[in-house]
Design a protein around this motif. Sequence first.
Motif, PDB file in Angstrom:
ATOM      1  N   CYS A  93       0.824  -1.215   0.000  1.00  0.00           N
ATOM      2  CA  CYS A  93       0.000   0.000   0.000  1.00  0.00           C
ATOM      3  C   CYS A  93       0.855   1.260   0.000  1.00  0.00           C
ATOM      4  O   CYS A  93       1.967   1.271   0.539  1.00  0.00           O
ATOM      5  N   ASP A  94       0.303   2.290  -0.595  1.00  0.00           N
ATOM      6  CA  ASP A  94       0.827   3.638  -0.400  1.00  0.00           C
ATOM      7  C   ASP A  94       0.009   4.274   0.712  1.00  0.00           C
ATOM      8  O   ASP A  94      -1.207   4.039   0.811  1.00  0.00           O
ATOM      9  N   VAL A  95       0.669   5.062   1.551  1.00  0.00           N
ATOM     10  CA  VAL A  95      -0.021   5.725   2.665  1.00  0.00           C
ATOM     11  C   VAL A  95      -0.329   7.157   2.244  1.00  0.00           C
ATOM     12  O   VAL A  95       0.550   7.868   1.742  1.00  0.00           O
ATOM     13  N   LEU A  96      -1.585   7.552   2.428  1.00  0.00           N
ATOM     14  CA  LEU A  96      -2.037   8.890   2.026  1.00  0.00           C
ATOM     15  C   LEU A  96      -2.555   9.656   3.236  1.00  0.00           C
ATOM     16  O   LEU A  96      -2.941   9.062   4.249  1.00  0.00           O
ATOM     17  N   THR A  97      -2.587  10.971   3.106  1.00  0.00           N
ATOM     18  CA  THR A  97      -3.232  11.815   4.114  1.00  0.00           C
ATOM     19  C   THR A  97      -4.743  11.776   3.844  1.00  0.00           C
ATOM     20  O   THR A  97      -5.173  11.344   2.770  1.00  0.00           O
ATOM     21  N   PRO A  98      -5.578  12.255   4.791  1.00  0.00           N
ATOM     22  CA  PRO A  98      -7.030  12.197   4.582  1.00  0.00           C
ATOM     23  C   PRO A  98      -7.497  12.901   3.312  1.00  0.00           C
ATOM     24  O   PRO A  98      -8.525  12.542   2.756  1.00  0.00           O
ATOM     25  N   ASP A  99      -6.726  13.904   2.834  1.00  0.00           N
ATOM     26  CA  ASP A  99      -7.166  14.564   1.595  1.00  0.00           C
ATOM     27  C   ASP A  99      -6.538  13.932   0.343  1.00  0.00           C
ATOM     28  O   ASP A  99      -6.553  14.526  -0.738  1.00  0.00           O
ATOM     29  N   GLY A 100      -5.975  12.727   0.506  1.00  0.00           N
ATOM     30  CA  GLY A 100      -5.529  11.967  -0.665  1.00  0.00           C
ATOM     31  C   GLY A 100      -4.125  12.268  -1.151  1.00  0.00           C
ATOM     32  O   GLY A 100      -3.698  11.776  -2.201  1.00  0.00           O
ATOM     33  N   GLU A 101      -3.376  13.083  -0.403  1.00  0.00           N
ATOM     34  CA  GLU A 101      -1.986  13.385  -0.788  1.00  0.00           C
ATOM     35  C   GLU A 101      -1.057  12.278  -0.268  1.00  0.00           C
ATOM     36  O   GLU A 101      -1.298  11.719   0.800  1.00  0.00           O
ATOM     37  N   PRO A 102       0.044  11.977  -0.986  1.00  0.00           N
ATOM     38  CA  PRO A 102       1.014  11.005  -0.457  1.00  0.00           C
ATOM     39  C   PRO A 102       1.535  11.470   0.908  1.00  0.00           C
ATOM     40  O   PRO A 102       1.870  12.646   1.079  1.00  0.00           O
ATOM     41  N   ALA A 103       1.564  10.570   1.866  1.00  0.00           N
ATOM     42  CA  ALA A 103       2.016  10.931   3.220  1.00  0.00           C
ATOM     43  C   ALA A 103       3.520  11.171   3.218  1.00  0.00           C
ATOM     44  O   ALA A 103       4.288  10.357   2.686  1.00  0.00           O
TER      45      ALA A 103
END
Length: 445
Positions: A93-103
């Motif tokens: 998985c890629d981890v994202l912030t709640p607004d869908g940006e790459p963490a």
Amino acid sequence: MGHLHDDVIRTVSDRDVRFIRLWFCDIAGTLKSIAISPSDLETAFSEGIGIDGSTIEGLTRSYESDMILRPDPATFELLAWRGETNATGRMMCDVLTPDGEPAASDPRRVLRDALARAEEKGLEFYTHPEIEFYLFEEPYTVGEPLRPIDGAGYFDHVHRGQGQDFRRTAIQHLEAMNIQVEFSHHENGPGQNEIDLRYADALTTADNILTLRTVVKEVALSMGQVATFMPKPMIDQPGSGMHTHLSLFQGGKNAFHEPGAEFGLSKVGRQFIAGLLRHAPEYSAVTNQWVNSYKRLWGAQEAPSYICWGHNNRSALVRVPFHKPTKGTSSRVEFRGLDSSANPYLAFSVLLAAGMAGIEGEYELPEGAEDAVWDLTERERRAMGIEPLPTDMFRALEGFQDSELMAATLGEQVFEFFLRDKRQEWERYREQVTAYELHSTFSRV
């Protein structure tokens, strides 16, 4: 949704997959996992799956705990050790912030960014790791000696050896998960084994290393054994390294290869090595991230301790292996500093960044060292301009903390967390009174 998403959903249905494990890792490279059911798959692909990132080492700042996992459908495989019936699948998985940006704190994102910077220059980064590990009869218990599963040595064929059965099973599992194994054998230490993965792009390789470590541990447990990737579990036996062959490709051609050049090595290849050497004091904390890593580097058994390169030099940090003149694609650089417990996403990111700095800055490659560097005197090494690698975590962090290259490569959040976390590890280590100190000092003073 893309056709890859559809393929995964179809496979899950056709193969009667009951659970799908979503895999990601923390800053140290420790695998993390949550399970979802097939009914959650479409949501996972379209929206991602929410997790509490504050429970994961270094993943979020305390005030931003919500994170989203977005599975990468290209990485879907069935977990071989879970069997064919009621199968379990997995995706990285890629981890994202709640607004869908790459963490910012996702190690896979760090490597994606490093690869994207190379791609802007038309370069693709390929890696091929040789992964060493030990097999013991039981877990470590305080005060008890470690008991390797055999007393064999390098390339030994152990008749009815447990290591042989182990490697065969582990390789079957890996290949069932589409991870190509190039080679495997018994290593120098008792109970020490090596599995080499075939060349792949660095992101795929990093995913594969995480998977291999999991497969090795699962197979060991199934055989009543314990596997460890610790850099130096036994002080009188060789450490476990992860020598990794590195190549850059440009337009499908090996950018390190130049017919007729010394060692078949192009100018780009020489500048890449010069970058690896010059920035070694800065990235060592990442490629060798544990207090124990420096016991391997300074353990005198084929692990590199000095910043130099060579052609046939087994003690060099960087080696340029012999390549067949007819095989232009095989010019490559073997980086020997990495140990098997590194976070592969971060390690590949910093090695690529160091090499790219060498290319962009047109660094001059110093003379190669063909002697066993260990056998030279300190004065001879200095005369040749050969500096030591950091001798311990404290010195590695000194080089790391002042490095603009490391801060830029890892991003501020990973850089700051890593520095803080490793300083704490060093402090905890320094506070110990060891058995050695008691043994050597207690009765003398």
